[in-house]
Design a protein around this motif. Sequence first.
Motif, PDB file in Angstrom:
ATOM      1  N   LYS A 120       0.850  -1.183   0.000  1.00  0.00           N
ATOM      2  CA  LYS A 120       0.000   0.000   0.000  1.00  0.00           C
ATOM      3  C   LYS A 120       0.888   1.235   0.000  1.00  0.00           C
ATOM      4  O   LYS A 120       1.976   1.226   0.588  1.00  0.00           O
ATOM      5  N   PHE A 121       0.409   2.292  -0.630  1.00  0.00           N
ATOM      6  CA  PHE A 121       1.271   3.434  -0.921  1.00  0.00           C
ATOM      7  C   PHE A 121       0.859   4.683  -0.156  1.00  0.00           C
ATOM      8  O   PHE A 121      -0.302   4.883   0.183  1.00  0.00           O
ATOM      9  N   SER A 122       1.872   5.500   0.085  1.00  0.00           N
ATOM     10  CA  SER A 122       1.678   6.797   0.727  1.00  0.00           C
ATOM     11  C   SER A 122       1.841   7.888  -0.325  1.00  0.00           C
ATOM     12  O   SER A 122       2.833   7.901  -1.072  1.00  0.00           O
ATOM     13  N   ILE A 123       0.878   8.801  -0.381  1.00  0.00           N
ATOM     14  CA  ILE A 123       0.844   9.851  -1.396  1.00  0.00           C
ATOM     15  C   ILE A 123       0.896  11.215  -0.726  1.00  0.00           C
ATOM     16  O   ILE A 123       0.152  11.477   0.229  1.00  0.00           O
ATOM     17  N   PRO A 153      14.051  10.557  -0.421  1.00  0.00           N
ATOM     18  CA  PRO A 153      14.914  10.418  -1.602  1.00  0.00           C
ATOM     19  C   PRO A 153      14.510   9.288  -2.545  1.00  0.00           C
ATOM     20  O   PRO A 153      14.937   9.284  -3.707  1.00  0.00           O
ATOM     21  N   ASN A 154      13.704   8.362  -2.093  1.00  0.00           N
ATOM     22  CA  ASN A 154      13.294   7.258  -2.960  1.00  0.00           C
ATOM     23  C   ASN A 154      11.932   7.476  -3.621  1.00  0.00           C
ATOM     24  O   ASN A 154      11.485   6.645  -4.415  1.00  0.00           O
ATOM     25  N   ASP A 164      13.878  19.582  -3.814  1.00  0.00           N
ATOM     26  CA  ASP A 164      14.883  19.619  -2.750  1.00  0.00           C
ATOM     27  C   ASP A 164      14.325  19.084  -1.426  1.00  0.00           C
ATOM     28  O   ASP A 164      15.048  18.419  -0.664  1.00  0.00           O
ATOM     29  N   TYR A 165      13.060  19.358  -1.142  1.00  0.00           N
ATOM     30  CA  TYR A 165      12.436  18.768   0.046  1.00  0.00           C
ATOM     31  C   TYR A 165      12.406  17.247  -0.065  1.00  0.00           C
ATOM     32  O   TYR A 165      12.659  16.517   0.905  1.00  0.00           O
ATOM     33  N   MET A 166      12.102  16.760  -1.261  1.00  0.00           N
ATOM     34  CA  MET A 166      12.055  15.310  -1.472  1.00  0.00           C
ATOM     35  C   MET A 166      13.439  14.687  -1.318  1.00  0.00           C
ATOM     36  O   MET A 166      13.579  13.614  -0.730  1.00  0.00           O
ATOM     37  N   THR A 219       6.916   8.876   2.087  1.00  0.00           N
ATOM     38  CA  THR A 219       6.061   9.093   0.919  1.00  0.00           C
ATOM     39  C   THR A 219       6.616   8.313  -0.264  1.00  0.00           C
ATOM     40  O   THR A 219       7.827   8.285  -0.493  1.00  0.00           O
ATOM     41  N   ASP A 220       5.733   7.678  -1.007  1.00  0.00           N
ATOM     42  CA  ASP A 220       6.131   6.942  -2.209  1.00  0.00           C
ATOM     43  C   ASP A 220       6.020   7.788  -3.470  1.00  0.00           C
ATOM     44  O   ASP A 220       6.845   7.684  -4.376  1.00  0.00           O
ATOM     45  N   PHE A 221       4.972   8.618  -3.523  1.00  0.00           N
ATOM     46  CA  PHE A 221       4.744   9.476  -4.683  1.00  0.00           C
ATOM     47  C   PHE A 221       4.333  10.867  -4.222  1.00  0.00           C
ATOM     48  O   PHE A 221       3.477  11.007  -3.346  1.00  0.00           O
TER      49      PHE A 221
END
Length: 443
Positions: free
Chosen positions: A5-8, A140-141, A133-135, A80-82
């Motif tokens: 399951k993903f985090s958006i 980072p992934n 830059d926040y990501m 977060t994934d996406f």
Amino acid sequence: MNEKKFSITIAGGGSTFTPGIILMLLDHMETFPIRRIKLYDNDAERQEKIAKACEILLRERFPEVQFSYTTDPAEAFPDTDFVMAHIRVGKYAMRELDEKIPLKYDVVGQETCGPGGIAYGMRSIGGVIEIIDYMEKYAPNAWMLNYSNPAAIVAEATTRLRPNAKIINICDMPIGIERSFASILGLKDRKEMICRYYGLNHFGWWTSITDKEGNDLMPQLKAYVKDNGYVVNTVDFQHKDPSWKDTYQKVKDVYALDPDTLPNTYLKYYLCQDYVVKHSDKNYTRANEVMNGREKEVFSAAKEIVEKGTAENCGFHVDNHASFIVDLARAIAFNTGERMLLIVRNDGAIANFDSDAMVEIPCIVGKNGPEPLSMGNIPTFQKGLMEQQVSVEKLVVEAWTEGSYQKLWQAITLSKTVPSGEVAKKILDDLYEVNKPYWPELK
């Protein structure tokens, strides 16, 4: 169902498009399961109005999905994934100026095309780079799926300034047009077609459309477009704003310039400039349509949900681009190899065009991102137009990076929508004055 399951994170959480994205995510929970949705915006008050309504929506439909909203990047981006980004720096107040200032000089006033698009690009670059830059710091992934406009300038900036970022730049406009194609052809879904398309963002052409069995659908489409443009007799089209109806009708004149292809609607602004200006209301532009239409409708719906305490029969709707962005996330997450139209570095995909240009072409998408498909050589007419426009985009990014007034003047002068360097300078000076809070200082 896949156990993952993903985090958006939705960057631009206060956007009127945010509810549509959330609805689309919920509609696809079986094929793209979600465990968490976070909204991020730097405008707390605007975001809260949308977020409170979305919180009720999620609680009623999928209470197991965690939901939060914040203005703090340290809360928004970890785990977060996406990141689905659709920011608008300066909001609609600045879009209105983007459109009305060029029109004052009888030049096309449009959100992403010509001087208005250039002004918007100068505001967007910094905002998108900030999110990247926040990501890099907190996630980072994660992949950034970016449809912040103007996508062409943003794509040029991100590939130049953050070349290693996991970002895919996308646009929903071709999806909307392909939905019209499907309606014209009597198909239930645009995914029943296989399309070949090339160009720059908001600046491209379809060269082949077949069904899944390989049967050529272009002759039927061309016969229709020759007389009707992309106007279709559907309920969805009848509810479009007048400016969009005119744009879809004008396609037949753009198509006449090259009947071997089918054009993106935005080419109207580059190839029918005099018509566009003549038929524009200098006191009431597309920005005013949106502010008095979609803006009021979505925020009114959000207010009603909060006041009633329920999202049942709410006024939120799924948007074209929402379905596209969920398809893209799923293609990356599950390595589906789906064919999608994306903005990517050319690198020979269009054989006779700049290798480092950011072009919009079909790609195969999997867990490592997009793999562009070869488009071969393109004709002189399209190549010439694209070379001029991509040079505009490159000059804008150089102007932002270097703080160069000269290069921004050159960019506006080079735009096919602008008649002369003299007019370009007048427009630039007016735009610079109102954009000082958002643009780098120009020297």
